[in-house]
Design a protein around this motif. Structure first.
Motif, PDB file in Angstrom:
ATOM      1  N   ALA A 127       0.099   3.955  -2.746  1.00 63.65           N
ATOM      2  CA  ALA A 127      -0.452   5.236  -2.281  1.00 63.65           C
ATOM      3  C   ALA A 127       0.056   6.448  -3.058  1.00 63.65           C
ATOM      4  N   LEU A 160      -5.676   0.220   1.481  1.00 62.71           N
ATOM      5  CA  LEU A 160      -5.533   1.520   0.834  1.00 62.71           C
ATOM      6  C   LEU A 160      -6.201   2.628   1.645  1.00 62.71           C
ATOM      7  N   ALA A 198      -3.921   3.551   4.414  1.00 59.86           N
ATOM      8  CA  ALA A 198      -2.785   4.338   3.950  1.00 59.86           C
ATOM      9  C   ALA A 198      -3.195   5.738   3.527  1.00 59.86           C
ATOM     10  N   LEU A 199      -4.415   5.858   2.988  1.00 60.41           N
ATOM     11  CA  LEU A 199      -4.921   7.147   2.490  1.00 60.41           C
ATOM     12  C   LEU A 199      -6.334   7.366   3.028  1.00 60.41           C
ATOM     13  N   VAL A 213      -4.704  11.895  -2.760  1.00 62.27           N
ATOM     14  CA  VAL A 213      -4.903  11.609  -1.335  1.00 62.27           C
ATOM     15  C   VAL A 213      -6.328  11.887  -0.872  1.00 62.27           C
ATOM     16  N   TYR A 273       0.831  -1.205   0.000  1.00 62.17           N
ATOM     17  CA  TYR A 273       0.000   0.000   0.000  1.00 62.17           C
ATOM     18  C   TYR A 273       0.861   1.249   0.000  1.00 62.17           C
TER      19      TYR A 273
END
Length: 382
Positions: free
Chosen positions: A110, A133, A136-137, A115, A106
């Motif tokens: 990313a 994901l 991570a974001l 974002v 990820y």
């Protein structure tokens, strides 16, 4: 769109890197038009359609194609699968980015994403990858591709139509041969095995289904072929299909073992009339629901409306079931190159069922075109 190839066409042109590049660009642009930041595609039919890449095994390791308007397509793959991915025809039209075991996939993916973006995600993406994901974001959000871009694969070009024509012609050949086998005294599974073997004989690489519904089992539209012994006097629903050259076939005919009763013939004739009415409703610009309405009206007006218990049709392409759907409420307009089934049916519980199905497309001249051309009349088998 080019002209429709003949239903017997069996010459297919290999897809090129340029074909896949155009598909990926169209997907990214369509996503932008739909207000999305991009598209995330996991292994499955969408990935095959967009890149020509199909992993030999779908595992817990992240593989994802990232598409966004104005960006180079990027395919994130595990390092150990990168050599296979590089062999895909569409690999020349994208950037490959690999990650090794022990690393965070990820963290690799990313930086490719907005974002705060909203992304379309292929329907068969694993939840664990989507959640990874999101972690991570956390500013990103996601929507199913079927909801956001239902026509991603819906309109076929000339090369795709040639493949669907070849698949349809092969299914027609299989039907012609199955009429020669004995039905009476054999199990449904025996006839289903015959159908599967015939599809493979005529060039299918994959058989998706072989419905053989005899007698009362025919009243279940998706009956799994079972151990029931087919008897003289049975109506038998035959629904079968799979993939040839990577594209789907799907056809249904209803046959009778020996001579039918007057009622059985009347219901079969009714379904045949309904199927024709649905076909005649196919024209560019008409809403998909108009095909359903036309077929359903015939059956309803004859007093059998409550026994027509499913939609009239579904799309077909690299899978045997996909958008669009021919059903009340679907206002998506039909366009040339859209391929779908027309398959009305009547199902009398505990007695028998009848269904007739062809794959069709709309043409630029305003008419429908069938990819199945076997007779619609009831065939008598032994």
């Amino acid at each position: 769109m080019s002209s429709i190839p003949p239903a017997s066409a069996d010459e297919v042109v290999p897809f090129t890197a340029d074909d896949y590049r155009a598909r990926m660009t169209r997907a990214a642009d369509s996503a932008a038009d739909a207000g999305l930041a991009g598209v995330l595609v996991a292994p499955g039919p969408d990935l095959v359609y967009l890149t020509g890449y199909q992993p030999t095994a779908i595992t817990e390791r992240l593989t994802v194609l990232v598409l966004a308007a104005g960006q180079e397509p990027v395919l994130v793959v595990p390092t150990l699968e990168a050599p296979d991915a590089e062999k895909a025809t569409g690999a020349a039209a994208l950037t490959l980015r690999d990650w090794t075991d022990g690393k965070d996939p990820y963290a690799v993916t990313a930086p490719l994403l907005d974002v705060a973006g909203r992304f379309g995600v292929s329907d068969n993406a694993w939840a664990m990858h989507l959640l990874g994901l999101q972690q991570a974001l956390p500013g990103t959000s996601y929507v199913s591709l079927t909801e956001a871009l239902p026509m991603l694969r819906g309109v076929k070009d000339a090369h795709e139509l040639a493949r669907i024509a070849a698949a349809g012609a092969a299914a027609d050949q299989a039907y012609g041969e199955i009429l020669k086998v004995r039905f009476a005294g054999r199990k449904e599974t025996d006839v289903a095995a015959d159908l599967a073997a015939l599809l493979m004989r005529f060039g299918h690489s994959q058989v998706d289904f072989t419905v053989v519904g005899s007698g009362p089992n025919g009243a279940n539209p998706h009956h799994e072929a079972g151990d029931r012994t087919i008897e003289r006097g049975d109506m038998v629903v035959l629904d079968f299909g799979g993939l040839k050259h990577g594209y789907g076939s799907d056809t249904t005919r209803t046959v009778h073992v020996g001579e039918p009763t007057d009622e059985e013939q009347r219901v079969h004739d009714l379904v045949r009339e309904a199927q024709q009415a649905g076909f005649e409703a196919v024209r560019p610009g008409a809403a998909c629901q108009e095909v359903d309405r036309a077929a359903r009206k015939v059956i309803t007006d004859a007093g059998y409306g409550e026994y027509f218990i499913h939609r009239t049709g579904h799309g077909i392409g690299v899978t045997t079931h996909e958008p669009p759907y021919m059903i009340e409420g679907e206002e998506l307009p039909i366009v040339p190159g859209m391929c779908f089934s027309i398959e009305p049916g009547v199902y009398l519980p505990g007695r028998f069922g009848v269904r007739i199905e062809d794959i069709v497309t709309a043409t630029e001249d305003g008419a429908g075109h069938r990819f199945n051309n076997t007779p619609h009349e009831m065939a008598i088998v032994e």
